[in-house]
Design a protein around this motif. Structure first.
Motif, PDB file in Angstrom:
ATOM      1  N   ARG A 238       2.302 -10.955  -3.350  1.00  0.00           N
ATOM      2  CA  ARG A 238       1.428  -9.957  -2.695  1.00  0.00           C
ATOM      3  C   ARG A 238       0.911 -10.707  -1.567  1.00  0.00           C
ATOM      4  NH1 ARG A 238      -2.821  -7.408  -6.547  1.00  0.00           N
ATOM      5  NH2 ARG A 238      -4.488  -8.541  -5.454  1.00  0.00           N
ATOM      6  N   PRO A 239       0.709  -9.994  -0.220  1.00  0.00           N
ATOM      7  CA  PRO A 239       0.061 -10.417   1.008  1.00  0.00           C
ATOM      8  C   PRO A 239      -1.311 -11.433   0.647  1.00  0.00           C
ATOM      9  CG  PRO A 239       0.769  -8.215   1.316  1.00  0.00           C
ATOM     10  CD  PRO A 239       0.606  -8.350  -0.081  1.00  0.00           C
TER      11      PRO A 239
ATOM     12  N   TYR B  43      -3.652  -7.061  -2.428  1.00  0.00           N
ATOM     13  CA  TYR B  43      -3.379  -8.271  -1.438  1.00  0.00           C
ATOM     14  C   TYR B  43      -4.686  -9.393  -1.660  1.00  0.00           C
ATOM     15  CZ  TYR B  43      -7.446  -5.874   0.935  1.00  0.00           C
ATOM     16  OH  TYR B  43      -8.573  -5.397   1.145  1.00  0.00           O
ATOM     17  N   ASP B  44      -4.416 -10.514  -1.670  1.00  0.00           N
ATOM     18  CA  ASP B  44      -5.586 -11.540  -2.038  1.00  0.00           C
ATOM     19  C   ASP B  44      -6.198 -11.821  -0.579  1.00  0.00           C
ATOM     20  OD1 ASP B  44      -5.572 -11.624  -4.754  1.00  0.00           O
ATOM     21  OD2 ASP B  44      -3.516 -12.376  -4.512  1.00  0.00           O
TER      22      ASP B  44
ATOM     23  N   LEU C 291      -1.063  -2.369   2.378  1.00  0.00           N
ATOM     24  CA  LEU C 291      -1.770  -3.079   1.412  1.00  0.00           C
ATOM     25  C   LEU C 291      -2.101  -2.222   0.317  1.00  0.00           C
ATOM     26  CD1 LEU C 291      -3.395  -5.093   4.527  1.00  0.00           C
ATOM     27  CD2 LEU C 291      -1.746  -5.937   2.802  1.00  0.00           C
TER      28      LEU C 291
ATOM     29  N   LEU D 146      -4.471 -12.386   3.223  1.00  0.00           N
ATOM     30  CA  LEU D 146      -4.894 -12.475   4.257  1.00  0.00           C
ATOM     31  C   LEU D 146      -6.059 -13.297   4.551  1.00  0.00           C
ATOM     32  CD1 LEU D 146      -5.197  -8.382   3.951  1.00  0.00           C
ATOM     33  CD2 LEU D 146      -3.200  -9.602   4.918  1.00  0.00           C
TER      34      LEU D 146
ATOM     35  N   TYR E 181       2.670 -13.063   4.290  1.00  0.00           N
ATOM     36  CA  TYR E 181       3.354 -11.817   3.803  1.00  0.00           C
ATOM     37  C   TYR E 181       4.810 -12.138   3.021  1.00  0.00           C
ATOM     38  CZ  TYR E 181       0.175  -8.222   5.981  1.00  0.00           C
ATOM     39  OH  TYR E 181      -0.912  -7.516   6.125  1.00  0.00           O
TER      40      TYR E 181
ATOM     41  N   THR F 124       0.541  -2.462  -2.245  1.00  0.00           N
ATOM     42  CA  THR F 124       0.969  -3.876  -3.061  1.00  0.00           C
ATOM     43  C   THR F 124      -0.420  -4.593  -3.386  1.00  0.00           C
ATOM     44  OG1 THR F 124       0.614  -4.921  -0.852  1.00  0.00           O
ATOM     45  CG2 THR F 124       2.757  -3.943  -1.158  1.00  0.00           C
TER      46      THR F 124
END
Length: 211
Positions: free
Chosen positions: A132-133, A177-178, A172, A135, A149, A175
């Motif tokens: 996971r991306p 994201y955190d 996002l 951010l 990423y 997928t």
């Protein structure tokens, strides 16, 4: 010896993906070429990546050439940041990328190191299979273009933008994201989009030098 192992791990895991293809319409000139001190915005970020131990650098939207920097043309034109990410991910040979826009030359090494450290902990927790991306988040803002990423998302991005542009949050949302929360003043992480933003950045830098 431990520091060398850490540097080698960064070199194998992370590339820099620098997005420099914006139209700079509000600035009125190419933001990548603006100066902060004696270096351009673009050079400031490339130098910080080097200081962080990131050796491979991929540049989207600009023709600058330099050591360990590969300029990558978009495969799908006029697709915004996702177009640049898709093209770079498609040729990247590290599993992860530190993604940054060219208009945050003032972002600090310590903030970027915090982001990399947080990602490293997630990798360890997930047995090196973290997809996971991650951010950067500060205050009430989450930055979709300041983060780490997985390069494997290139194929998913291609499917999203093949026929038309899409915002980064379209990816996002699919997928998940955190976030990595940091504490910083607004000007330290804000995009330099307008002449007024640029003037304020230069003033802040001048104050910092004079202290």
């Amino acid at each position: 010896m431990e520091n060398r192992k850490t540097d080698d791990r960064k070199k194998d895991l992370y590339s820099l993906l620098l997005l420099a293809g914006g139209k700079s319409s509000r600035m009125g000139r190419d933001k990548a070429e603006l100066l902060l001190g004696e270096k351009s915005f673009l050079e400031c970020i490339l130098e910080k990546a080097e200081m962080l131990g990131i050796r491979k650098k991929y540049l989207s939207g600009h023709g600058w050439e330099g050591k360990d920097v590969r300029t990558v043309p978009d495969r799908y034109r006029e697709r915004g940041p996702l177009g640049g990410m898709h093209a770079c991910f498609s040729v990247m040979d590290t599993p992860y990328a530190l993604v940054l826009p060219v208009d945050v030359p003032q972002i600090s090494i310590s903030v970027l190191q915090t982001l990399l450290d947080a990602h490293g902990r997630l990798l360890n927790k997930n047995h090196q299979e973290y997809i996971r991306p991650l951010l950067l988040s500060h205050g009430e803002r989450t930055e979709p273009l300041i983060g780490i990423y997985p390069a494997m998302l290139g194929r998913k991005i291609g499917a999203i933008i093949e026929k038309k542009p899409a915002p980064v949050f379209r990816l996002l949302d699919e997928t998940g994201y955190d976030i990595c929360r940091v504490s910083a003043r607004e000007w330290e992480l804000g995009n330099i989009n307008t002449p007024k933003d640029y003037e304020m950045l230069l003033e802040q830098r001048k104050r910092g030098i004079e202290k």
